[in-house]
Design a protein around this motif. Structure first.
Motif, PDB file in Angstrom:
ATOM      1  N   LEU A   5      -4.695 -21.201 -16.992  1.00  7.04           N
ATOM      2  CA  LEU A   5      -4.208 -19.823 -16.943  1.00  7.04           C
ATOM      3  C   LEU A   5      -3.300 -19.649 -15.739  1.00  7.04           C
ATOM      4  CD1 LEU A   5      -4.157 -16.812 -17.740  1.00  7.04           C
ATOM      5  CD2 LEU A   5      -6.258 -16.517 -16.407  1.00  7.04           C
ATOM      6  N   GLY A   6      -2.058 -19.232 -15.998  1.00  8.76           N
ATOM      7  CA  GLY A   6      -1.126 -18.884 -14.935  1.00  8.76           C
ATOM      8  C   GLY A   6      -0.882 -17.392 -14.925  1.00  8.76           C
ATOM      9  N   ILE A   7      -1.037 -16.766 -13.770  1.00 12.50           N
ATOM     10  CA  ILE A   7      -0.795 -15.332 -13.606  1.00 12.50           C
ATOM     11  C   ILE A   7       0.507 -15.172 -12.845  1.00 12.50           C
ATOM     12  CG2 ILE A   7      -1.659 -13.178 -12.604  1.00 12.50           C
ATOM     13  CD1 ILE A   7      -4.489 -14.528 -12.725  1.00 12.50           C
ATOM     14  N   ASP A   8       1.394 -14.350 -13.379  1.00 12.12           N
ATOM     15  CA  ASP A   8       2.705 -14.125 -12.750  1.00 12.12           C
ATOM     16  C   ASP A   8       2.898 -12.633 -12.567  1.00 12.12           C
ATOM     17  OD1 ASP A   8       5.327 -14.084 -11.892  1.00 12.12           O
ATOM     18  OD2 ASP A   8       6.172 -14.479 -13.876  1.00 12.12           O
ATOM     19  N   ASN A   9       2.880 -12.209 -11.318  1.00 13.36           N
ATOM     20  CA  ASN A   9       3.044 -10.787 -11.033  1.00 13.36           C
ATOM     21  C   ASN A   9       4.395 -10.536 -10.391  1.00 13.36           C
ATOM     22  OD1 ASN A   9       2.527  -8.412  -8.761  1.00 13.36           O
ATOM     23  ND2 ASN A   9       1.745  -7.984 -10.795  1.00 13.36           N
ATOM     24  N   GLY A  10       5.268  -9.825 -11.099  1.00 15.27           N
ATOM     25  CA  GLY A  10       6.567  -9.454 -10.571  1.00 15.27           C
ATOM     26  C   GLY A  10       6.535  -8.080  -9.940  1.00 15.27           C
ATOM     27  N   LEU A  11       7.685  -7.472  -9.830  1.00 17.97           N
ATOM     28  CA  LEU A  11       7.770  -6.174  -9.166  1.00 17.97           C
ATOM     29  C   LEU A  11       7.426  -5.013 -10.086  1.00 17.97           C
ATOM     30  CD1 LEU A  11      11.010  -6.978  -7.180  1.00 17.97           C
ATOM     31  CD2 LEU A  11       8.718  -6.703  -6.228  1.00 17.97           C
ATOM     32  N   THR A  12       7.492  -5.237 -11.406  1.00 18.00           N
ATOM     33  CA  THR A  12       7.171  -4.160 -12.348  1.00 18.00           C
ATOM     34  C   THR A  12       6.181  -4.584 -13.428  1.00 18.00           C
ATOM     35  OG1 THR A  12       9.102  -4.748 -13.720  1.00 18.00           O
ATOM     36  CG2 THR A  12       9.415  -3.029 -12.054  1.00 18.00           C
ATOM     37  N   MET A  37       7.790   5.603  -5.170  1.00 16.42           N
ATOM     38  CA  MET A  37       8.814   5.682  -4.131  1.00 16.42           C
ATOM     39  C   MET A  37       8.694   7.049  -3.464  1.00 16.42           C
ATOM     40  SD  MET A  37      12.016   3.862  -6.082  1.00 16.42           S
ATOM     41  CE  MET A  37      11.757   2.350  -7.038  1.00 16.42           C
ATOM     42  N   PRO A  38       7.689   7.220  -2.612  1.00 19.46           N
ATOM     43  CA  PRO A  38       7.409   8.540  -2.035  1.00 19.46           C
ATOM     44  C   PRO A  38       8.519   9.055  -1.143  1.00 19.46           C
ATOM     45  CG  PRO A  38       6.102   6.856  -0.949  1.00 19.46           C
ATOM     46  CD  PRO A  38       6.746   6.204  -2.132  1.00 19.46           C
ATOM     47  N   ARG A  39       9.294   8.151  -0.581  1.00 16.73           N
ATOM     48  CA  ARG A  39      10.426   8.506   0.273  1.00 16.73           C
ATOM     49  C   ARG A  39      11.517   7.475   0.086  1.00 16.73           C
ATOM     50  NH1 ARG A  39       7.667   8.935   6.060  1.00 16.73           N
ATOM     51  NH2 ARG A  39       5.963   7.863   5.006  1.00 16.73           N
ATOM     52  N   PRO A  40      12.743   7.825   0.458  1.00 14.12           N
ATOM     53  CA  PRO A  40      13.810   6.821   0.375  1.00 14.12           C
ATOM     54  C   PRO A  40      13.424   5.545   1.125  1.00 14.12           C
ATOM     55  CG  PRO A  40      14.761   8.972   0.819  1.00 14.12           C
ATOM     56  CD  PRO A  40      13.268   9.132   0.908  1.00 14.12           C
ATOM     57  N   ARG A  41      13.722   4.418   0.533  1.00 16.07           N
ATOM     58  CA  ARG A  41      13.478   3.078   1.078  1.00 16.07           C
ATOM     59  C   ARG A  41      12.022   2.648   1.005  1.00 16.07           C
ATOM     60  NH1 ARG A  41      17.752   0.742   3.557  1.00 16.07           N
ATOM     61  NH2 ARG A  41      19.530   2.039   4.155  1.00 16.07           N
ATOM     62  N   HIS A  42      11.117   3.504   0.566  1.00 14.57           N
ATOM     63  CA  HIS A  42       9.703   3.154   0.426  1.00 14.57           C
ATOM     64  C   HIS A  42       9.441   2.768  -1.026  1.00 14.57           C
ATOM     65  CE1 HIS A  42       7.988   5.053   4.273  1.00 14.57           C
ATOM     66  NE2 HIS A  42       9.303   5.164   4.348  1.00 14.57           N
ATOM     67  N   VAL A  43       8.990   1.523  -1.249  1.00 17.09           N
ATOM     68  CA  VAL A  43       8.670   1.057  -2.605  1.00 17.09           C
ATOM     69  C   VAL A  43       7.272   0.461  -2.559  1.00 17.09           C
ATOM     70  CG1 VAL A  43       9.414  -0.318  -4.574  1.00 17.09           C
ATOM     71  CG2 VAL A  43      11.126   0.517  -2.939  1.00 17.09           C
ATOM     72  N   GLY A  95      -4.330   1.483   2.126  1.00 13.05           N
ATOM     73  CA  GLY A  95      -3.092   2.079   1.650  1.00 13.05           C
ATOM     74  C   GLY A  95      -2.485   1.269   0.524  1.00 13.05           C
ATOM     75  N   PRO A  96      -1.367   1.723   0.001  1.00  6.79           N
ATOM     76  CA  PRO A  96      -0.726   1.010  -1.108  1.00  6.79           C
ATOM     77  C   PRO A  96      -0.102  -0.304  -0.657  1.00  6.79           C
ATOM     78  CG  PRO A  96       0.660   2.821  -0.374  1.00  6.79           C
ATOM     79  CD  PRO A  96      -0.631   2.950   0.373  1.00  6.79           C
ATOM     80  N   GLY A  97       0.048  -1.226  -1.601  1.00  7.07           N
ATOM     81  CA  GLY A  97       0.794  -2.440  -1.324  1.00  7.07           C
ATOM     82  C   GLY A  97       2.266  -2.116  -1.176  1.00  7.07           C
ATOM     83  N   ILE A  98       2.937  -2.820  -0.273  1.00  9.82           N
ATOM     84  CA  ILE A  98       4.362  -2.593  -0.031  1.00  9.82           C
ATOM     85  C   ILE A  98       5.133  -3.742  -0.662  1.00  9.82           C
ATOM     86  CG2 ILE A  98       6.150  -2.295   1.711  1.00  9.82           C
ATOM     87  CD1 ILE A  98       4.032  -1.222   3.597  1.00  9.82           C
ATOM     88  N   LEU A  99       6.084  -3.410  -1.530  1.00  8.87           N
ATOM     89  CA  LEU A  99       6.809  -4.414  -2.294  1.00  8.87           C
ATOM     90  C   LEU A  99       7.996  -4.981  -1.523  1.00  8.87           C
ATOM     91  CD1 LEU A  99       5.107  -2.889  -4.459  1.00  8.87           C
ATOM     92  CD2 LEU A  99       6.920  -3.422  -6.083  1.00  8.87           C
ATOM     93  N   SER A 100       8.525  -6.066  -2.026  1.00  4.01           N
ATOM     94  CA  SER A 100       9.658  -6.718  -1.363  1.00  4.01           C
ATOM     95  C   SER A 100      10.964  -5.953  -1.533  1.00  4.01           C
ATOM     96  CB  SER A 100       9.827  -8.144  -1.880  1.00  4.01           C
ATOM     97  OG  SER A 100      10.016  -8.159  -3.284  1.00  4.01           O
ATOM     98  N   LEU A 101      10.989  -4.916  -2.372  1.00  2.15           N
ATOM     99  CA  LEU A 101      12.170  -4.064  -2.486  1.00  2.15           C
ATOM    100  C   LEU A 101      12.188  -2.968  -1.419  1.00  2.15           C
ATOM    101  CD1 LEU A 101      12.502  -3.553  -6.355  1.00  2.15           C
ATOM    102  CD2 LEU A 101      13.944  -4.955  -4.878  1.00  2.15           C
ATOM    103  N   ASP A 102      11.106  -2.834  -0.683  1.00  2.63           N
ATOM    104  CA  ASP A 102      10.994  -1.805   0.341  1.00  2.63           C
ATOM    105  C   ASP A 102      11.930  -2.132   1.505  1.00  2.63           C
ATOM    106  OD1 ASP A 102       8.581   0.372   1.171  1.00  2.63           O
ATOM    107  OD2 ASP A 102       9.678  -0.509   2.851  1.00  2.63           O
ATOM    108  N   SER A 103      12.617  -1.124   2.002  1.00  5.97           N
ATOM    109  CA  SER A 103      13.540  -1.358   3.128  1.00  5.97           C
ATOM    110  C   SER A 103      13.338  -0.352   4.256  1.00  5.97           C
ATOM    111  CB  SER A 103      14.992  -1.325   2.641  1.00  5.97           C
ATOM    112  OG  SER A 103      15.314  -0.078   2.047  1.00  5.97           O
ATOM    113  N   ARG A 104      12.139   0.207   4.360  1.00  9.51           N
ATOM    114  CA  ARG A 104      11.862   1.194   5.416  1.00  9.51           C
ATOM    115  C   ARG A 104      12.045   0.595   6.812  1.00  9.51           C
ATOM    116  NH1 ARG A 104       5.575   2.192   4.250  1.00  9.51           N
ATOM    117  NH2 ARG A 104       6.330   1.762   2.138  1.00  9.51           N
ATOM    118  N   ALA A 105      11.868  -0.727   6.924  1.00 13.85           N
ATOM    119  CA  ALA A 105      11.944  -1.375   8.232  1.00 13.85           C
ATOM    120  C   ALA A 105      13.335  -1.919   8.537  1.00 13.85           C
ATOM    121  CB  ALA A 105      10.913  -2.500   8.311  1.00 13.85           C
ATOM    122  N   ALA A 131      14.298  -6.705   6.334  1.00 11.37           N
ATOM    123  CA  ALA A 131      13.639  -5.408   6.151  1.00 11.37           C
ATOM    124  C   ALA A 131      12.289  -5.494   5.451  1.00 11.37           C
ATOM    125  CB  ALA A 131      14.564  -4.460   5.388  1.00 11.37           C
ATOM    126  N   SER A 132      12.129  -6.404   4.480  1.00  9.16           N
ATOM    127  CA  SER A 132      10.859  -6.466   3.744  1.00  9.16           C
ATOM    128  C   SER A 132       9.970  -7.606   4.204  1.00  9.16           C
ATOM    129  CB  SER A 132      11.122  -6.597   2.239  1.00  9.16           C
ATOM    130  OG  SER A 132      11.783  -7.810   1.938  1.00  9.16           O
TER     131      SER A 132
END
Length: 507
Positions: A5-12, A37-43, A95-105, A131-132
């Motif tokens: 069994l291979g599990i593949d979790n992407g961004l969506t 996306m509660p705020r800009p750059r937060h994913v 808290g929530p997991g932060i994805l690699s699309l997040d650019s808050r930093a 950033a991520s």
């Protein structure tokens, strides 16, 4: 014949794929995982929901499999790299997991570029923080959410959270460990690295490092009840999805570039010694004494998907109602556009770029007499041009002589040929629909004793591979377009921050 069994979790989407030992997928299930996306750059996304959806996908794959779960000898997961998934001392999500699309930093990473932190990090870790990166995101949490920061007990990557849910064991693997805090030479965590980023107090929060094929734990009774897996089934450590995709597509190795055209533009090649440069990440390979050099940016096929979702919804619904894929109708339009001269050029920077966080997407040279096919041609060429930025860097550093392309775009012979013509290098495409999941399953197979190592590929790759050879005439024409693509970026460099600033203006 045993199963894996291979599990593949992407961004969506999270997927569970059951393979037999020949690499043939015999049951696949998918679940969408909601982003917020509660705020800009937060994913972000809810960590418990991620596990719930993944468990449901596993349960569905097992239910639809013609053979019982008892024949699954081992499990392994892969998932998006970077980002952070945090646990408190009770081992519950912090808290929530932060994805690699997040650019808050992004501002933190930009500051590190100017104050010497980035140079120090490159020397010690083999990569410049972005950033991520976990380093930048943890620094952001330290500065903007100190209460949350003070409660961090475990710093995990996405697939490490899923494996924890399966086994109850905290760990990471060699490939994932190197996203921020490992010594580029020794390939393990070093005490002097966290202080580079002002994160010294998190030393005890970094997980043990295993090899991707090591057994990290066993399916717990609770996880067995949620998934349908047999309690006690071994779970391998798994690996970063960038490495898993190249491994599963047959592109992992010396002398070649593995290209993944997905949300991210991923381009990587293996070396037997660490070689650092700002243009790529020098991360750990599948085993110690091996490095995977990755030149990436969030600027690839997601731009094509965005165009179809934004401008082609009516046609998409019509094609689906007729039982067809929209791509069947779209490809001829792009082929027709390719046969004509065009002034249209596209920067595929909707979600990020190699030129920094302020760079944004744009069409140039559009004319009123050009149609959708011309715009889509520009999008596909722009995606390939962005990959070339990274491939050229790796060619300069490592001199690979071929490339292996995977991702949804690779299913189109037209798009694969465009990549070969743009990159001016033979491009191989392996008939592998679930490359990342198969890469994870290969690790599970080693843990189960079926394979000798993760690169012990049971399939006949020669029979599964088609090679696209660059056409000199088309390559020369695309070379001229690529020069303009780069010149436009250079001209826009001082203007992009001004454009970005418009998004913060009050209306």
């Amino acid at each position: 014949m045993p199963l894996l069994l291979g599990i593949d979790n992407g961004l969506t989407v999270t997927k569970a794929v059951i393979f037999d030992e020949t690499g043939q997928p015999i049951s696949i299930a998918r679940r969408r995982v909601a982003q917020s996306m509660p705020r800009p750059r937060h994913v972000e996304r809810d960590m418990d929901d991620l596990w719930t959806q993944t468990a449901a996908a596993i349960a569905e794959a097992i239910a639809n499999c013609p053979r019982p779960a008892s024949e699954i000898l081992a499990v392994a997961a892969t998932a998006h790299g970077d980002g952070v998934y945090l646990l408190d001392e009770r081992r519950r999500p912090l808290g929530p997991g932060i994805l690699s699309l997040d650019s808050r930093a992004a501002e933190i990473a930009a500051h590190w570029d100017t104050d010497g932190t980035a140079d120090t990090a490159l020397q010690r870790t083999g990569q410049t923080p972005h950033a991520s990166a976990p380093s930048a995101l943890l620094a952001w949490i330290r500065d903007h959410d100190p209460q949350r920061f003070s409660r961090i007990a475990h710093v995990l990557a996405c697939k490490d959270w899923l494996r924890f849910c399966l086994t109850g064991e905290i760990a990471t693997d060699l490939t994932e460990a190197s996203t921020s805090f490992t010594d580029v030479e020794t390939q393990v965590f070093a005490k002097d690295i966290l202080p580079i980023f002002g994160l010294a107090q998190l030393e005890g929060a970094l997980p043990p490092i295993l090899n991707p094929s090591d057994i990290a734990g066993y399916v717990t009774p609770h996880a067995a009840q949620a998934t349908g897996l047999v309690a006690g089934t071994p779970v391998a450590a798994g690996l970063h999805d960038v490495t898993a995709s190249s491994l599963g597509a047959g592109g992992y190795g010396h002398g070649r570039i593995a290209i993944v055209a997905g949300t991210y533009s991923i381009n990587e090649t293996v070396s037997a010694a660490p070689h650092t440069d700002k243009r790529w990440f020098c991360r750990n390979g599948l085993s110690r004494g091996e490095w995977n050099n990755m030149s990436i940016s969030p600027a690839s096929a997601a731009n094509y998907d965005w165009f179809l979702d934004t401008f082609c919804q009516t046609d998409k619904h019509a094609a689906e109602a007729a039982g067809r894929s929209l791509h069947v109708d779209i490809i001829p339009e792009i082929q027709q556009a390719m046969a004509q001269p065009s002034t249209a050029i596209f920067h595929p920077f909707l979600f990020g770029s190699p030129m920094g966080a302020d760079a944004s997407a744009a069409f140039f040279g559009l004319r009123g007499w050009q149609d959708r096919g011309q715009a889509l041609r520009a999008v596909i060429e722009g995606i390939a041009f962005n990959h070339r930025i990274h491939v050229d860097a790796l060619r300069e550093g490592f001199a690979p002589d071929s490339a292996v392309l995977t991702g949804g775009i690779s299913r189109s012979p037209l798009f694969s040929q465009i990549f070969a013509d743009v990159l001016q290098i033979p491009v191989e495409v392996t008939d592998t629909d679930e490359a990342a999941a198969w890469g994870a399953a290969l690790c599970a197979g080693v843990a189960a004793g079926i394979f000798t190592d993760c690169a012990d590929e049971p399939r006949d790759l020669k029979q599964l591979t088609k090679t696209y050879i660059p056409d000199p005439t088309r390559s020369a024409r695309l070379d001229r377009r690529y020069e303009i693509f780069l010149d436009l970026a250079k001209v826009l460099e001082p203007i992009w921050p001004r454009i970005e600033a418009l998004g913060g203006e009050k209306q």
